[in-house]
Design a protein around this motif. Structure first.
Motif, short mmCIF file in Angstrom:
data_model
loop_
_atom_site.label_atom_id
_atom_site.label_comp_id
_atom_site.label_asym_id
_atom_site.label_seq_id
_atom_site.Cartn_x
_atom_site.Cartn_y
_atom_site.Cartn_z
N GLN A 40 2.00 1.56 -0.85
CA GLN A 40 2.97 0.55 -1.25
C GLN A 40 2.27 -0.57 -2.00
N TYR A 89 0.31 3.11 4.66
CA TYR A 89 0.89 3.28 5.98
C TYR A 89 0.90 4.76 6.37
N PHE A 101 5.70 4.29 12.39
CA PHE A 101 4.77 3.95 11.31
C PHE A 101 3.51 3.31 11.89
N GLY A 102 2.47 3.31 11.07
CA GLY A 102 1.25 2.62 11.44
C GLY A 102 1.34 1.14 11.15
N THR A 103 0.32 0.42 11.56
CA THR A 103 0.27 -1.03 11.38
C THR A 103 -0.03 -1.44 9.95
N GLY A 104 -0.48 -0.48 9.14
CA GLY A 104 -0.72 -0.74 7.73
C GLY A 104 -2.15 -1.16 7.44
N VAL B 37 14.61 2.15 7.31
CA VAL B 37 13.30 1.55 7.56
C VAL B 37 13.38 0.09 7.10
N GLN B 39 11.34 -3.83 6.55
CA GLN B 39 10.05 -4.49 6.36
C GLN B 39 10.27 -5.99 6.24
N GLN B 43 5.09 -8.04 6.52
CA GLN B 43 4.88 -7.22 7.71
C GLN B 43 4.88 -5.73 7.39
N ARG B 44 4.68 -4.94 8.43
CA ARG B 44 4.59 -3.49 8.27
C ARG B 44 5.97 -2.85 8.16
N LEU B 45 5.98 -1.57 7.78
CA LEU B 45 7.21 -0.78 7.80
C LEU B 45 7.60 -0.49 9.24
#
Lengths: 110, 118
Positions: A40, A89, A101-104, B37, B39, B43-45
């Motif tokens: 992203q 992610y 999802f992961g924390t990124g 989803v 966001q 912040q994260r997804l």
């Protein structure tokens, strides 16, 4: 369902290789091969880069590769390029028929 | 070509509800699950839930279980996500995404910004 754990940031110089880890549990990453990775760029929509642990969709450069061992999945970017600078992610299907999802991870190209 | 077109930005007051739409085209709507989803800024997804357009079945994240409802109108090839009892922490971009058989999200909508503010 807790988020999958990723490092907050990873950096590398152009041409180098970097690896991003994604750690879950036996109920998600470790239990299924439905792990994928998204890229992203700021203000943009996530883009699928890897699906089913290690498969690349059409159009994704082969410098992106994925793998998994136990409860940890990994994304490797070989031959790092400036346009690879973005947030990444991971995501996994889970035993409760949901997704997480992961924390990124913010990738910086030095 | 596959497209997911979402409704426009919304501004809501705390305690209100919001309903975001996602119109699918370019494929058979019933064949793929649609996911939502979100966001939050910086912040994260965060995965919220999915809908099977073919039979209307849904599955929600435990975090949103009590406040989210995902529905569809098969005649319009459109999925909807309604979030109730809004609070400031719900300020976020909400995306719809199409899932494949491999349980990844191959197409995404452009996102809908929902702002919750008094």
């Amino acid at each position: 369902q807790s988020a999958l754990t990723q490092p907050a940031s990873v950096s590398g110089s152009p041409g180098q290789s970097i690896t991003i880890s994604c750690t879950g549990t036996s109920s998600d990453v470790g239990g299924y091969n439905y792990v994928c990775w998204y890229q992203q760029h700021p203000g943009k929509v996530p883009k699928l880069m890897i699906y089913e642990v290690s498969n690349r969709p059409s159009g994704v450069p082969d410098r992106f590769s994925g793998s998994k061992s136990g409860n940890t999945a990994s994304l490797t970017i070989s031959g790092l390029q400036a346009e690879d600078e973005a947030d990444y992610y991971c995501s996994s299907y889970t035993s409760s028929s949901s997704y997480v999802f992961g924390t990124g991870t913010k990738v910086t190209v030095l | 070509q596959v497209q997911l077109v979402q409704s426009g930005a919304e501004v809501k007051k705390p305690g209100a509800s919001v309903k975001v739409s996602c119109k699918a085209s370019g494929y058979t709507f019933a064949y793929n699950t649609i996911h939502w989803v979100r966001q939050a800024p910086g912040q994260r997804l965060e995965w919220m839930g999915w809908l099977n357009p073919g039979n209307g079945n849904t599955k929600y994240s435990q975090k949103f279980q009590d406040r989210v409802t995902i529905t569809r109108d098969t005649s319009a090839n459109t999925a909807y996500m309604e979030l109730s009892s809004l609070r400031s922490e719900d300020t976020a971009v909400y995306y719809c995404a199409r899932a494949t058989w491999a349980k990844d999200f191959d197409y995404w909508g452009r996102g809908t910004l929902v702002t919750v503010s008094s």
